[in-house]
Design a protein around this motif. Structure first.
Motif, PDB file in Angstrom:
ATOM      1  N   MET A   1      43.426  46.168  44.398  1.00 55.77           N
ATOM      2  CA  MET A   1      42.523  45.088  43.989  1.00 55.77           C
ATOM      3  C   MET A   1      41.068  45.442  44.307  1.00 55.77           C
TER       4      MET A   1
ATOM      5  N   THR B   1      35.640  42.056  39.648  1.00 60.00           N
ATOM      6  CA  THR B   1      36.242  41.639  40.906  1.00 60.00           C
ATOM      7  C   THR B   1      37.614  41.017  40.703  1.00 60.00           C
ATOM      8  N   HIS B   2      38.563  41.419  41.543  1.00 60.55           N
ATOM      9  CA  HIS B   2      39.877  40.791  41.597  1.00 60.55           C
ATOM     10  C   HIS B   2      39.989  39.822  42.768  1.00 60.55           C
ATOM     11  N   CYS B   3      39.322  40.150  43.854  1.00 60.13           N
ATOM     12  CA  CYS B   3      39.388  39.328  45.071  1.00 60.13           C
ATOM     13  C   CYS B   3      37.977  39.140  45.606  1.00 60.13           C
TER      14      CYS B   3
ATOM     15  N   ASN C   1      38.035  35.375  37.045  1.00 60.71           N
ATOM     16  CA  ASN C   1      39.285  35.101  36.346  1.00 60.71           C
ATOM     17  C   ASN C   1      39.984  33.884  36.949  1.00 60.71           C
TER      18      ASN C   1
ATOM     19  N   ALA D   1      37.110  34.897  42.385  1.00 58.09           N
ATOM     20  CA  ALA D   1      36.936  35.805  41.257  1.00 58.09           C
ATOM     21  C   ALA D   1      36.832  35.013  39.966  1.00 58.09           C
TER      22      ALA D   1
END
Length: 492
Positions: free
Chosen positions: A326, A336-338, A112, A110
């Motif tokens: 998530m 997107t987180h994952c 982040n 992701a």
């Protein structure tokens, strides 16, 4: 799976503009095999680029170049080396957005997480730019009074650096920065799954003023044979490897033939212990960081969750709720987180671990399946009631799976946590500091996160015990890994 903002988000850079040939002696050149290695986007399973495929001869050319560049770099004033490393840091920060997108594109993580990796990777250059001017020796008088004892640190020589795909920037800079600070020259062999980041950074090093031949980067489809050839070249004096324990064992055998100095950052199987007096909110936040950073594809990822009976139900429920919330999707989509796992084999292996745990009595609270779509996706998963004999307890998971077991006493959980061939990192959550320090001291691991889900820091010594590795990276210890200690007995 939650909805994504776009099916294929646009990138802020042109992939076709990235360097993809071997980087040897400050020049880009094709591999002498004439072949190319495809780079796959794990989010979509599409080919995004290809890189040169080095032969053994190419690798030995890189060693020769590094050897030739060694004396001049070793004699370069520490302040000048320091300023070059500092410039590498500054350039990485200036290009952090582009580098994060590139990492996400070829790795799948992701955005982040990718941004966090770039910041972490760059920090090694800043930290070791400061260490470059602090390689202080020692002087003392011999107990007999007959002479002085003078100790100095010298660069160990040509270093072969072998890095994995899960942190394509950070695992390279964590080795390159201390090597250059010590006055060594290097040959980097990055993973073929994520080579574009390594080549993009090589271009950046040259711009920062790293002289030709000091850093060389090669990619090859014959990793075993190519690395072996370099380790058997007498001009090589150092191996620094990050990867699986299985491969690490093989490389240690190879390195033994020439008695090479070895730094080995190998596998992990981190226990995450939560006592019933812990701050539950903090423990859940820490669990999400320790488990889901990089989608669980990290050697420091929490694998085995040991939760005391009094809070087992609440902890499991709340962790499952967070995991289920998530957003799973394309890595370089801001929503997107994952992201995806690295490849199809990873999905198959994760699926097998979950199926084995369920057969042995574990319960799936959320997730527990791969997604039927293009890309290598597996849902964030929480398992409870996982028995000690399940494979997921014994093996490194390397994916978004939290395996929860219960415990009753402090003595019991210490025994369970230490019942592993690995010893990289442990996590402990408790509201009692004395107990936390006591348990931390009994963990058979090189690192402990006490009421913290993140322990990695360029200023701290990173490394493990048992079969999780040898040596330390980061801190002052990291630069000493690339030094030979010389003792001089002198009278004056």
């Amino acid at each position: 799976m939650s909805a994504q903002t776009k099916l294929t988000p646009e990138l802020d850079f042109d992939v076709a503009s990235l360097p993809t040939d071997l980087y040897i002696n400050g020049k880009w050149r094709p591999g002498s095999t004439g072949k190319r290695i495809d780079v796959i986007d794990p989010s979509t399973q599409t080919v995004i680029s290809s890189v040169a495929d080095a032969s053994i001869e190419d690798a030995l050319d890189a060693v020769a170049v590094a050897y030739q560049a060694g004396p001049a770099w070793a004699e370069t004033a520490p302040r000048k080396r320091s300023e070059i490393l500092r410039r590498c840091f500054e350039l990485m920060i200036e290009r952090k957005d582009m580098l994060a997108e590139l990492i996400s594109l070829e790795n799948g993580k992701a955005l982040n997480d990718a941004r966090g990796e770039v910041a972490y990777a760059a920090e090694f250059f800043r930290w070791f730019s400061e260490e470059a001017v602090r390689l202080n020796g020692e002087m003392s008088t011999a107990p007999s009074g007959a002479n002085r004892i003078l100790v100095e640190y010298q660069p160990i020589g040509v270093a072969v650096l072998v890095t994995p795909w899960n942190f394509p920037a950070a695992m390279a800079t964590r080795k390159i920065a201390p090597a250059l600070a010590a006055g060594c020259t290097v040959v980097l062999k990055p993973a073929t799954e994520t080579p574009l980041t390594a080549y993009a950074l090589a271009e950046l090093y040259a711009e920062a003023g790293v002289p030709d031949g000091v850093v060389n980067v090669i990619t090859t489809s014959r990793s075993g044979a190519t690395v072996s050839a370099m380790l058997h070249d007498p001009r090589v004096r150092k191996l620094s490897f990050t990867g699986s324990t299985e491969v690490g064992r093989k490389l240690l055998h190879e390195a033994a033939d020439n008695v090479l100095s070895c730094s080995m950052e190998l596998g992990g199987n981190a226990p995450f212990i939560v006592f019933d007096d812990a701050d539950l909110d903090a423990a859940i936040e820490g669990a999400m960081i320790a488990k889901m950073r990089n989608g669980g594809e990290a050697c420091t990822a929490a694998n085995r969750f040991y939760v005391q009976e009094g809070i087992l139900e609440d902890f499991s429920r709340r962790l499952a709720e967070r995991m289920e919330a998530m957003t799973v999707g394309i890595g370089y989509d801001n929503a997107t987180h994952c992201g995806p796992l690295i490849n199809a084999d990873a999905v198959s292996r994760i699926s097998g671990l979950v199926e084995d745990a369920v057969r042995r009595g574990a319960t799936i609270l959320t997730g527990g399946k791969a997604l039927d779509r293009e890309g290598f996706y597996y849902l964030p998963t929480v398992l409870t009631g996982v028995p000690a004999e399940a494979a997921i307890i014994r093996e490194e998971i390397f994916g978004p799976i939290a395996a929860i077991s219960s415990f009753e006493t402090e003595e019991e959980v210490i025994r369970l946590a230490n019942d592993s061939e690995y010893g990289l990192i442990s996590y402990v959550y408790t509201g009692n500091l004395a107990k936390g320090l006591r348990v931390s001291g009994k963990m058979e691991s090189g690192m402990v996160g006490l009421n913290r889900g993140l322990a990695s820091d360029p200023a701290a010594p990173f490394g493990g015990t048992k079969q999780s590795g040898l040596g330390r990276e980061g801190a002052h210890h990291g630069v000493l890994e690339f030094c030979e200690m010389k003792y001089i007995a002198v009278n004056w």
